[in-house]
Design a protein around this motif. Structure first.
Motif, short mmCIF file in Angstrom:
data_model
loop_
_atom_site.label_atom_id
_atom_site.label_comp_id
_atom_site.label_asym_id
_atom_site.label_seq_id
_atom_site.Cartn_x
_atom_site.Cartn_y
_atom_site.Cartn_z
N GLU A 86 -11.40 -5.82 -27.26
CA GLU A 86 -10.28 -5.26 -28.04
C GLU A 86 -10.76 -4.16 -28.97
O GLU A 86 -10.05 -3.18 -29.21
N PHE A 87 -11.99 -4.31 -29.49
CA PHE A 87 -12.55 -3.29 -30.39
C PHE A 87 -12.69 -1.96 -29.66
O PHE A 87 -12.39 -0.90 -30.22
N TYR A 88 -13.14 -2.00 -28.39
CA TYR A 88 -13.26 -0.77 -27.61
C TYR A 88 -11.91 -0.10 -27.45
O TYR A 88 -11.77 1.12 -27.57
N VAL A 89 -10.88 -0.91 -27.15
CA VAL A 89 -9.53 -0.35 -26.96
C VAL A 89 -9.02 0.27 -28.26
O VAL A 89 -8.50 1.39 -28.28
N ILE A 90 -9.19 -0.48 -29.37
CA ILE A 90 -8.72 0.01 -30.67
C ILE A 90 -9.46 1.29 -31.06
O ILE A 90 -8.87 2.25 -31.57
N THR A 91 -10.78 1.31 -30.81
CA THR A 91 -11.57 2.51 -31.13
C THR A 91 -11.10 3.71 -30.34
O THR A 91 -10.96 4.81 -30.88
N PHE A 92 -10.83 3.50 -29.05
CA PHE A 92 -10.38 4.59 -28.20
C PHE A 92 -9.02 5.13 -28.67
O PHE A 92 -8.82 6.34 -28.79
N VAL A 93 -8.09 4.23 -28.95
CA VAL A 93 -6.75 4.64 -29.41
C VAL A 93 -6.86 5.34 -30.77
O VAL A 93 -6.19 6.35 -31.02
#
Length: 264
Positions: free
Chosen positions: A39-46
């Motif tokens: 989820e951290f990767y997704v949040i960072t990307f967004v």
């Protein structure tokens, strides 16, 4: 979010909640850590996309504000030209009126022609070079009416001046400057040389005048002093550094101005 994902997967999809890892139906620490990293990767990307969009929007806004500020400053500098120019010309008329000179009506007529040019032909960012040169010639005629035989002007124009553009009232300050350092400070013979030429899409403008010891005059024409400084600011706002060159100063017993501008 990890707990919600676990419950939704367990209730709606499969009891094996960790298909990409060890098979498990329990909420373990390893499962929570791996899911959090995902989820951290997704949040960072967004977040990176959002920051980039905000940065682009702010950069565009800052660029627009800077452009508007420069345009406002340029309009202000151009608006200063007319009052400064008329101040000097009206001083000339006043000096002649004190002497009850017969040349006063001729000067007023020439001034009206210049006013017509300023009112109707200088609103655009660029003006025909031919009209700007005619404005310079009218100004010279205005000064000749005042100084008579005390003033000698040698004007040389060469090259293809048709279909060339130049900011309006850009050359007049140089001519005014020549009279400020020469004719208006000298009771004797004064020589002013003006050379204009078009070479390789560049206007080369050079004006030199005799320097003389200051004499006491009824009217001081040096009030203001915004002429050449105004030109320099206008050039910095309107052109790249490679598109113009301006040099001026005393050379021996003459004051010289050299100006080069891209007009093609």
């Amino acid at each position: 979010m990890v707990l919600l994902k676990f419950e939704l997967t367990f209730q709606l999809i499969s009891h094996n909640v960790w298909r990409e890892g060890p098979e498990t139906s329990n909420f373990t620490l390893d499962y929570a850590i791996v899911m959090m990293l995902g989820e951290f990767y997704v949040i960072t990307f967004v977040t990176a996309i959002k920051i980039t969009i905000d940065w682009l929007r702010e950069t565009k806004r800052a660029s627009r504000l800077k452009k508007e500020q420069l345009e406002t400053e340029l309009r202000f500098l151009r608006s200063q030209i007319s009052p400064h120019f008329f101040l000097n010309t009206l001083n000339n008329i006043y000096a002649l009126s004190l002497e009850k000179s017969e040349k006063t009506p001729g000067i007023i007529l020439k001034l009206s022609e210049l006013m017509r040019y300023l009112l109707y032909d200088t609103s655009k960012r660029l003006q025909d070079l031919e009209k700007e040169i005619m404005c310079v010639i009218n100004y010279l005629d205005l000064e000749k009416l005042r100084h008579d035989d005390h003033l000698k002007v040698r004007l040389n124009i060469s090259g293809e001046i048709q279909h060339k553009k130049i900011p309006p009232m850009l050359l007049i300050p140089f001519v005014e400057n020549a009279f400020k350092h020469g004719a208006k400070k000298n009771n004797g013979q004064v020589l002013i040389d003006i050379d204009m030429s078009i070479k390789n899409d560049f206007l080369h403008f050079e004006i030199t005048n005799d320097l003389a010891q200051p004499t006491i005059s009824k009217i001081s024409s040096e009030t203001g002093g915004i002429g050449i400084a105004n030109v320099e600011k206008r050039l910095r706002l309107s052109y790249n550094e490679n598109d113009y060159k301006l040099e001026y100063g005393k050379q021996n017993d003459r004051y010289c101005v050299y100006f080069k501008l891209k007009v093609g």
